[in-house]
Structure formats: structure tokens, C-alpha cells
Motif scaffolding. Sequence first.
Motif, PDB file in Angstrom:
ATOM      1  N   PRO A 168       0.824  -1.199   0.000  1.00  0.00           N
ATOM      2  CA  PRO A 168       0.000   0.000   0.000  1.00  0.00           C
ATOM      3  C   PRO A 168       0.863   1.255   0.000  1.00  0.00           C
ATOM      4  CG  PRO A 168      -0.763  -1.525   1.681  1.00  0.00           C
ATOM      5  CD  PRO A 168       0.517  -2.071   1.144  1.00  0.00           C
ATOM      6  N   LEU A 169       0.380   2.279  -0.671  1.00  0.00           N
ATOM      7  CA  LEU A 169       1.102   3.539  -0.705  1.00  0.00           C
ATOM      8  C   LEU A 169       1.235   4.074   0.707  1.00  0.00           C
ATOM      9  CD1 LEU A 169       2.208   5.772  -2.585  1.00  0.00           C
ATOM     10  CD2 LEU A 169      -0.040   6.804  -2.517  1.00  0.00           C
ATOM     11  N   THR A 208       3.236   2.762   3.008  1.00  0.00           N
ATOM     12  CA  THR A 208       3.731   1.747   3.954  1.00  0.00           C
ATOM     13  C   THR A 208       5.046   2.213   4.527  1.00  0.00           C
ATOM     14  OG1 THR A 208       2.772   0.011   2.602  1.00  0.00           O
ATOM     15  CG2 THR A 208       4.480  -0.651   4.135  1.00  0.00           C
ATOM     16  N   THR A 209       5.237   2.060   5.827  1.00  0.00           N
ATOM     17  CA  THR A 209       6.522   2.448   6.394  1.00  0.00           C
ATOM     18  C   THR A 209       7.413   1.246   6.617  1.00  0.00           C
ATOM     19  OG1 THR A 209       5.389   2.432   8.508  1.00  0.00           O
ATOM     20  CG2 THR A 209       5.870   4.577   7.547  1.00  0.00           C
ATOM     21  N   ASP A 210       6.807   0.085   6.835  1.00  0.00           N
ATOM     22  CA  ASP A 210       7.628  -1.070   7.141  1.00  0.00           C
ATOM     23  C   ASP A 210       7.580  -2.078   6.005  1.00  0.00           C
ATOM     24  OD1 ASP A 210       7.393  -3.926   9.236  1.00  0.00           O
ATOM     25  OD2 ASP A 210       9.174  -2.908   8.485  1.00  0.00           O
ATOM     26  N   SER A 241       9.593  -4.674   5.655  1.00  0.00           N
ATOM     27  CA  SER A 241      10.316  -5.906   5.957  1.00  0.00           C
ATOM     28  C   SER A 241       9.639  -7.145   5.392  1.00  0.00           C
ATOM     29  CB  SER A 241      10.508  -6.046   7.459  1.00  0.00           C
ATOM     30  OG  SER A 241       9.339  -5.683   8.141  1.00  0.00           O
ATOM     31  N   SER A 242       8.337  -7.250   5.545  1.00  0.00           N
ATOM     32  CA  SER A 242       7.709  -8.492   5.093  1.00  0.00           C
ATOM     33  C   SER A 242       7.698  -8.592   3.575  1.00  0.00           C
ATOM     34  CB  SER A 242       6.305  -8.623   5.663  1.00  0.00           C
ATOM     35  OG  SER A 242       5.450  -7.751   5.015  1.00  0.00           O
ATOM     36  N   PHE A 243       7.527  -7.465   2.874  1.00  0.00           N
ATOM     37  CA  PHE A 243       7.536  -7.534   1.415  1.00  0.00           C
ATOM     38  C   PHE A 243       8.923  -7.908   0.913  1.00  0.00           C
ATOM     39  CE2 PHE A 243       3.399  -6.023   1.412  1.00  0.00           C
ATOM     40  CZ  PHE A 243       3.294  -4.919   2.234  1.00  0.00           C
ATOM     41  N   SER A 296      12.551   5.304  -0.072  1.00  0.00           N
ATOM     42  CA  SER A 296      13.575   5.402   0.973  1.00  0.00           C
ATOM     43  C   SER A 296      13.392   4.332   2.030  1.00  0.00           C
ATOM     44  CB  SER A 296      13.520   6.773   1.649  1.00  0.00           C
ATOM     45  OG  SER A 296      13.577   7.793   0.704  1.00  0.00           O
ATOM     46  N   ASN A 297      12.159   4.158   2.472  1.00  0.00           N
ATOM     47  CA  ASN A 297      11.916   3.149   3.501  1.00  0.00           C
ATOM     48  C   ASN A 297      12.223   1.752   3.010  1.00  0.00           C
ATOM     49  OD1 ASN A 297      11.199   4.765   5.660  1.00  0.00           O
ATOM     50  ND2 ASN A 297       9.072   4.894   5.041  1.00  0.00           N
ATOM     51  N   LYS A 351      16.037   1.240   2.750  1.00  0.00           N
ATOM     52  CA  LYS A 351      16.633   1.155   4.080  1.00  0.00           C
ATOM     53  C   LYS A 351      16.438  -0.232   4.664  1.00  0.00           C
ATOM     54  CE  LYS A 351      17.200   4.377   7.740  1.00  0.00           C
ATOM     55  NZ  LYS A 351      16.663   5.150   8.789  1.00  0.00           N
ATOM     56  N   ALA A 352      15.201  -0.712   4.561  1.00  0.00           N
ATOM     57  CA  ALA A 352      14.908  -2.027   5.108  1.00  0.00           C
ATOM     58  C   ALA A 352      15.697  -3.099   4.362  1.00  0.00           C
ATOM     59  CB  ALA A 352      13.414  -2.297   5.028  1.00  0.00           C
ATOM     60  N   GLN A 369       7.316 -14.072   8.171  1.00  0.00           N
ATOM     61  CA  GLN A 369       6.313 -13.010   8.294  1.00  0.00           C
ATOM     62  C   GLN A 369       5.806 -12.913   9.719  1.00  0.00           C
ATOM     63  OE1 GLN A 369       6.025 -10.956   6.061  1.00  0.00           O
ATOM     64  NE2 GLN A 369       6.794 -12.038   4.285  1.00  0.00           N
ATOM     65  N   LEU A 381       8.299 -11.028  11.731  1.00  0.00           N
ATOM     66  CA  LEU A 381       8.198  -9.594  11.480  1.00  0.00           C
ATOM     67  C   LEU A 381       6.944  -9.030  12.106  1.00  0.00           C
ATOM     68  CD1 LEU A 381       9.326  -9.466   7.797  1.00  0.00           C
ATOM     69  CD2 LEU A 381      10.545  -8.592   9.764  1.00  0.00           C
ATOM     70  N   ARG A 426      16.026  -5.346  15.307  1.00  0.00           N
ATOM     71  CA  ARG A 426      14.598  -5.650  15.427  1.00  0.00           C
ATOM     72  C   ARG A 426      14.339  -6.551  16.630  1.00  0.00           C
ATOM     73  NH1 ARG A 426      11.296  -4.015  10.378  1.00  0.00           N
ATOM     74  NH2 ARG A 426      12.945  -2.896   9.315  1.00  0.00           N
ATOM     75  N   ILE A 484      12.784   3.317  10.266  1.00  0.00           N
ATOM     76  CA  ILE A 484      12.133   4.030   9.165  1.00  0.00           C
ATOM     77  C   ILE A 484      12.635   5.469   9.124  1.00  0.00           C
ATOM     78  CG2 ILE A 484      10.072   2.634   9.275  1.00  0.00           C
ATOM     79  CD1 ILE A 484       8.693   4.766  10.742  1.00  0.00           C
ATOM     80  N   GLN A 485      12.465   6.109   7.994  1.00  0.00           N
ATOM     81  CA  GLN A 485      12.885   7.488   7.863  1.00  0.00           C
ATOM     82  C   GLN A 485      12.134   8.344   8.863  1.00  0.00           C
ATOM     83  OE1 GLN A 485      15.641   7.505   6.066  1.00  0.00           O
ATOM     84  NE2 GLN A 485      15.026   8.774   4.351  1.00  0.00           N
ATOM     85  N   LYS A 524      -0.062  -9.435   4.958  1.00  0.00           N
ATOM     86  CA  LYS A 524       0.890  -8.943   3.973  1.00  0.00           C
ATOM     87  C   LYS A 524       1.327 -10.032   3.023  1.00  0.00           C
ATOM     88  CE  LYS A 524       2.830  -4.977   6.324  1.00  0.00           C
ATOM     89  NZ  LYS A 524       3.966  -4.392   7.031  1.00  0.00           N
ATOM     90  N   ASN A 527      -3.172  -2.551   5.130  1.00  0.00           N
ATOM     91  CA  ASN A 527      -3.441  -1.284   5.810  1.00  0.00           C
ATOM     92  C   ASN A 527      -4.727  -1.291   6.582  1.00  0.00           C
ATOM     93  OD1 ASN A 527      -1.303   0.306   5.406  1.00  0.00           O
ATOM     94  ND2 ASN A 527      -2.188   1.556   3.789  1.00  0.00           N
TER      95      ASN A 527
END
Lengths: 401, 295, 309
Positions: A202-203, A205-207, A209-211, A233-234, A237-238, B15, B18, B150, B220-221, B264, B272
Amino acid sequence: MTRKSKFVALGALLGLYASSQASAAADQVVIGDIDDMSSVYADVIGQGGIEAINMAITDFGGTVLGKKVTVLSVDHQNKPDIGASKFREWADQNGLTLVLGGSNTGVSIAMSKVAAAKKVPFIAIGAGGASLTGVDCTAYTIHYAYDTTALGNGTASAIVSQGGKTWFFVTADYAFGTQLQEAATKVVLANGGKVLGAVRAPLGTTDYSSFLLQAQASGAQVLGLSNAGTDFSNSLKAANEFGITKTMKPAALLTFLSDIHALTLQTAQGLYLTTSWYWDLNDQTRAFAKRFFAKMNRQPTENQAAYYSATMQYLNAVKVVGSTDSDKVMAQLKKTKINDFFAKDGSIRADGLMVHTMYVMQVKTPAESKYPWDYYKVIKTMTAEEADGSQPDQTCPMVKK
Amino acid sequence: MTTVFGVPLPAILGQLMLGLVNGSFYALLSLGLAVIFGLLGVVNFAHGAFYMLGAFAAYVGLQMLGINYWWALLLAPLAVGLLGVLIERLFLRHLYQVEPVYGLLLTFGIALIAEGIMHSLFGSSGKSYPVPALLQGGFNLGFMVLPIYRAWVVLASVTVCGMTWFLIERTRLGAMLRAATENARLVQAFGINVPLMVMCTYGAGVALAALAGVLAAPVIQVSPLMGSSLVIVVFAVVVIGGMGSIVGAIVSGLVLGLIEGLTKVVYPEASNIVVFIIMAVVLIWRPAGLFGKEQ
Amino acid sequence: MRAQIAVYAVLTALALAAPFLGLYPVFLMKLLCFAMFACAFNLLLGYTKMLSFGHAAYFGASAYVTGWLTTVHGWGTVEGILGGVAVSMLLGLVIGAIAVRRQGIYFAMITLALAQVVYFICLQAQFTGGENGLQGIPRGSLLGVIGLGNDRIMYYFVLAVFVGVFVFIRRIVHSPFGQVLKAIRANEPRAISLGYKVDRYKLTAFVLSASLAGLAGSLKALVLGFATLSDVSQTTSGEVILMTLLGGSGTFLGPVIGANVVVTLQEYLSDIVGAWVSVIIGAIFVVCVMIFRRGFVGEIERRFARRAA
């Protein structure tokens, strides 16, 4: 008391409205800058864009055909409502002759519709959506700098030719992300590669990791990041954090100098990306960058350079044609060959897309970077044809089949 | 290879791992919110903003004052908590007599102000905060590589949650707080300074949010808008757990992290909103939340 | 009473004359649409004391549906509006049925969560165009006779609808139904003990509010020519709360004034200050909640009442 105070309140409001209706400027050439000044794209263009326009106007001489050139700017906050309304209002009330900007594809499409209705040229810079010169093309829209087709062509072809045959995409789940993924997929397949899978995040998303874990599980060689801005960026980074960048090549399908700066070379090193311009390419680009840096304390991104170039091209066209008549100016712009510090061998196609040389870059490692903002090394230079194909977009209603 | 929902087992385990990490973030955040609502009756819409301020405090601390991560874990929540105390004293205190909806609207406004100011000062592309040296690298669990950082987040969150629960449910101070919720006048009659307690409680809840922010910064940023999308999810978590319940907040936070993690994999586009759907379902079936008491 | 009539007369006269006073019609229409939205919201907040935290869902959903019906399916303007309102009515029914069972904060949270779901649906659905929004919505014409492409003609149409909605809300509030709502607001347990099916009354109010909000959304889509995700966003929901609060919830003109102020502020501030807009709006929220709870019109009415007493 009620009546009086309501009168007063109403009067004040009316006064506020009335005073804000600027008069149409018949003796000026009015350029509008409608862009994102405060949100996700603010560092990519934002205030720097206004600065670039002003630099172009100054270099041009400040006036054209004896009329002063003025700039109006507004922050559309990534809302199509504001972008389109302001465009419409300036066209109706302020004698608008040109609009630059957009950034966000959705806002840009809304603005292009207003451009067509009000017959005011709109040079879209920053938005990637190829539909701006496809299904949503208009006679008054010019899509400058780059689009999703060129981005896909650049990064994907460069990586596949270097051996990155199997891909996994992490895509931002909205039109732009999907278009990027499609463009890149086409190129990968055409070059003999395979897409092992894709996941849509989803647009916002901050995390990631799972993707990213799913990407890693696929065993693909290349991690295609089909997103932009903070999403990009997120996710990068991940990817670093989980050690994925050690086993997969990261490919950014859309990123800007400002993103790399924010991420730092430590995180972004080794990343592949496609850009329409880079400040450190040659003396010409460095000259512009130096002037820009003096004012903004940052090196210009490709879009900010595009702003300067587009403004200059427009003013030149007006001068040649001898008027600000939109049809004449558009015709002139589509006839002109563009060769300035921003674009080499550039021209505007029948569908409105400005095609020119594009560059595939790789982000340097911290060791390779010798001075501030020394971030990219050129991997491949693409001609306009390699980047966007030789034919105008067939889905554009204006293009004769 | 065994598959669950058509996804290979190692991937599912990854998953879930996480999900646990995210869940501990949710738990920490909803804890602060539950504490504030449970003990003060205030719906703290500014919770996301305080989370963001905590992360920024760590960032600014590092950039300008050379305060490293470990000190930031202590100092940032303290600083932001102090801000929370100020807000309670100057604004919230005057709203206890009027309808609770005004408290909500006030914190909503404060969130806008905080985010707007940070936005103007720091732009919106987000700032990078480095993972502290001690916590870099990862554990190879076989089915995935788990970054040490983490794992630390899970440890820290669960510890803090546990300590807070203990404080509220098992100590005298906690008993006083809980008594004050039910009958402030009576408790005050015992000579306990209720307004001071209330003020400090708000500050503590806010500090918990800020702590979550510091923990999040390397992941995260750090951006002014990082809290606004999160706050609604955290609310949903608290509502599911039961708005006044500490245990409810912690448990739902963890469980929801896990469920979100599974989503996810199975249907990522919906990750979401799965929280909201669950919230709607819980509210229909069990209005007070899973652990809450009907008021 | 006489003062009230005089005020309305003056306002109506000004509204009728506005396009000729050199004011930009499209901006005025935007004001009217948001004023309508705020009035619809006020029906819930002011007269029934229910804080719906996701009211943009009805506003935006209707905008999308009207846009879709008139572009893809070529429906007429009036039919398109009716279609949009029907959908928002349905949404209001579904969400309301779930939400009215709870009160206060819980009610607000449910409306919030379900509005997020609506947002998600609008994001994912094909017909809404996702992030790009639904573009190029035609103005069409009124019953095939009067073309609405001309801004001035459209303005009078929107004004007429607005006045209609305003009068309609007044009638609802002053009707027996409205009296029951007032009773519920004052003391719900007592109303229940008197035998009123409280939930049903609340739901009806909710559905009415949602439908009128939908009407405002449809009109806005036609006026501006597009429907986008910001129409169903949390931000818009928050804005309508601010408008109502600022103007004065529980009054008739309050939401109208509030909407005018907020929309105007946003329009002219965005030119100047960019990111500071949220700070200013946040500050206004705080000021309103702390010392200005009755809003503009509320304060004026209170002062008038005191003088009369």
C-alpha cells in the motif's frame, strides 16, 4: 446587535474575497508554477523550481516582446483540487500564459484537463505517468524531463544486460507504481529476462520488511523497487537492514538526487537508477549547478534543471512566434530542437512527450565519492529513441495512426 | 515444502517474526494511549505526533548535541514527556468538565500544529537515523535473517510494557491512579494530589509514545508525517483491546501485528485496513473491546 | 424574529448579486458546496451531539458515483446527482446502523474506522482512478434544457440547491422529529423511558446527514470537474468538523460561516505559507476548543440573548 455583527462579519469576508481578486495582467507574460512545495516532492522541485524559473527569466532578460515576465506560484499540496482550481483561476483572472509543474501524476492529469479547456500550455515536470502523453494527452500538454517508459527502459535494460536476468518487484500499489512495473517488466522480458514475482505494498507503507522477505524468498537476482519518495527510501533502508542488498541487486525505478542525499551513500550505494540529468555530467551542467547551489545550498535535481530549460524554451518560442498565442507557441515548441545544458538532442513529439538523451546511473560507494554530492557514475547513455521508442504513443487520441 | 495458504512455511515463519516486531511497536504505542484514556478519559489524538517528536528528538539530539542512541532512549521520552505535561497543565486540564469530544478535538489540533511546525522546519523527505553500532548485523534464523536491532525492539517493548503493567496493576501508585479514575474527589480527600498525578500520567503516556519513536528512528525514515498514518491504526488497536485496559492494549497490539504480518503475505494490498475491519467486527460483537469493561 | 428575517434577506440578496460584484464564481460555488457539507454535518453534531469522525466518506463517495455515472455511463446531470445521493444514503445506512449502537467516543471511532474502509475501497476500485482520481466530469445540463457549462448559470443552480438544503434542515430541526432528537440529546435515558425508539431516530438523523453530505459532494464534483481521494480523506473529515465548530455547532448559519472562513483561509494561505497552513488550522482548532466553543454564530447569538433577557 446580531444583525449588525453579522453584517460586519459578512462585509469583512466580502472584502477579503474582493481584494484578493487580482486584476488580469494584460501587459505581462504570466508564468504559473503549481507544484508540491511542502510535501513528498518538495525537495525534488519545490522552492528550487521557483528559483530555477527566476534564473531562466533573468538570463533571458526579464522581458519578452516588451512585456515583463512574472511568476505566480502555489503549493498544490498534492491535491488535484487545488492544482486544477488555481490553474483555472489564474487562467480566468490573471492572464496566465504558461503553467509549469505537477509532480504528482494525478494532479498533473487534472491540470492537463484544465490546460485543454482554457487553452493554456502546461509543461508537466516531475510526474512520471506515461498516460499524460497517452490516453490523457491534450494539445496543450508537454511532458518534460522523463516518463515511466524511459525509466523502465533505462534501468531495466542496463541491469539485464549486466546479467541481472531474474527480477522481483516491490511495487507501490497505485497507478504510478503499477505503470513503472509494467514498463520495466516489458523491458526485462524483451531482453530475455524473467520476472519471478511481484508484491504490491500500500502507498505510504513504512515497514517493508515483510515484502522484502518475500522478495528474498523468490531467489531473484534483482530487486526492482517500483515506488518513489518516502516509500522508496523506507524500502531501500529495510533492504539494507535485512542484508538483502548483499544478495540482490537493488534497482530504483524512480529516485532523485534529493532522495539519495537523504538516504546517504552508506544505504544507497550500488543502486541502479535512470535519470534525465545530473549536475556533474559536464562543464555546462556544473556551471548551472554552481549558480543554483549558491542560492539554494543544494545541488539541483533533474527536475529543477528541467524547470529552467522549459522556461527558457518557452520564452524563446514566444520571441520567435511574436506572441503568447497558445496554439502558435505550442506549434513552435513542437518544431524546435532542444539542445541546452539540460537536454541533448531533445524534441517534443506529436503526443507532447519531450524525448532526449537519458542516463542510467549507479550510486557510488562512500569510498568512491570524492566530494559532497558526488553520488552517481554513468553506466549507460541512452538516446531518445532507446529511451522512449521512435513512435509517439498510439493511445493518444491526437496522434494520427 | 509445506505450505500454509499457498505460501511456503519458512516464508510464513518469517512473516510471523516480522509481525511480532511490528506488534511490539503497536503494543508500546497503544499502551501509552490506553494509559491516557483509561486513567484520564482523554482520547489523545496527538499520540502519533508525540511518537514523531520522540524520533525527531533522537535525530536532533544526535545531529546537534552528539547525544547517542542509548542516551536518547532516556532523554527523548523525558523531553517529550515534559512537553506533554505542559500541554496537560495549560490546555487539557480545563476541558475535563466539558464533554470528552472537546479533549479529542484539542489533541487533534495539537497534532496538526506539531506536525505542521516539524514539516516547516525539516521538510518532508525524511531524515536518516543510523542503527547504533552495537545492534547492527543479524541473526540467521534459518528461515530468514533477523536484524539484531529488530530483536532488540521486541525485547525493549515487551520489557517496558511489562514494567508499566506491573506499575499500574500491582503497585500502590498504580492503585492510587486507578482509584482516582473512578472517584477523583474521594481520592483527593485522602490527601493525594490528584491533579499532579493526572498531569504526570499524561506525561508518562506521552513519554511512552516518544520512546516508541526513538525505537523506530533507525528503522524508518524520520519524517514529520510518520505519526499521522500510525495514530489511527493504534486507536483501532486500543479499541479492540478495550479502551481502558492495559493488558488489552498490549495483547491486541501483539496479536494485530501478527495478523497484519499474515495479511501482507496473503493479500498485501489490504494490510493497511485489516485492523479497521477487525475493529468494526469487534465493536459489533463485543462493544467494550476484548478486555474492556462496559462503562 | 424580525432581525433573523432581515439577516436572511440581506444574505440572500448578496448571494444573488455576488457574481456581478466581480467575485470568482467557481470559488463561490466551492464555498457553497462546503457550506452545504458543514450544514449536513451540523445536523449530526449540533442537533444530535453525535461526532462523526469520517463524514468525508459520504461526501466523497457521492462525488465519485456522480462523476462515474456522468462520464462513463453518460447519465444526465440531475440523474447523476440523484445516483450519488442514493449511494451516500446507502452508505450512511450501513455505517450508521453499526455505529449508532454505541455512544460518544466509541461512536466516533467506529465512524472513523469505517470511513477508512471506504477510503480503501475508493483507492482500490478501478472506476475511481485510484490516486489520479476521476477526471473530466462534465457539467452537463439541467434537465437537458439549461446548459450548466457557464459558470454563472451553474452558480445559480448550486445556490438554489443550497437554499433548498438550508430550508430543509431548518424544517427538520423544527419538526416533531427534530423535537425528539432534541430530547434524545438532552437526556437519552429519559427519552428511552418515554418509549421512543432512540436508535431509530439517531439512525434516521445519520442517514439524512449522510445524504445531504453526499449531495454537497456531487455538486462539488460537477463544479470542479473531478473527484479525488482527498474528497474521502481523513483531512476532509477533520476540516468539516473544524468548519462546524468554528462557525458554531447547533446554529443554522454557524456551519455556513465556518465553511466560508476555512475554505477562504485555505485558498489564500496556500498561496503564501505552504506547510504552515496545518499549523494555523491546528491553532484555530485549539483556540476554538479552549475558549471559543460556541463558535462565531454561537457567541453572537448568546450575546444577543443576553441583551434580550
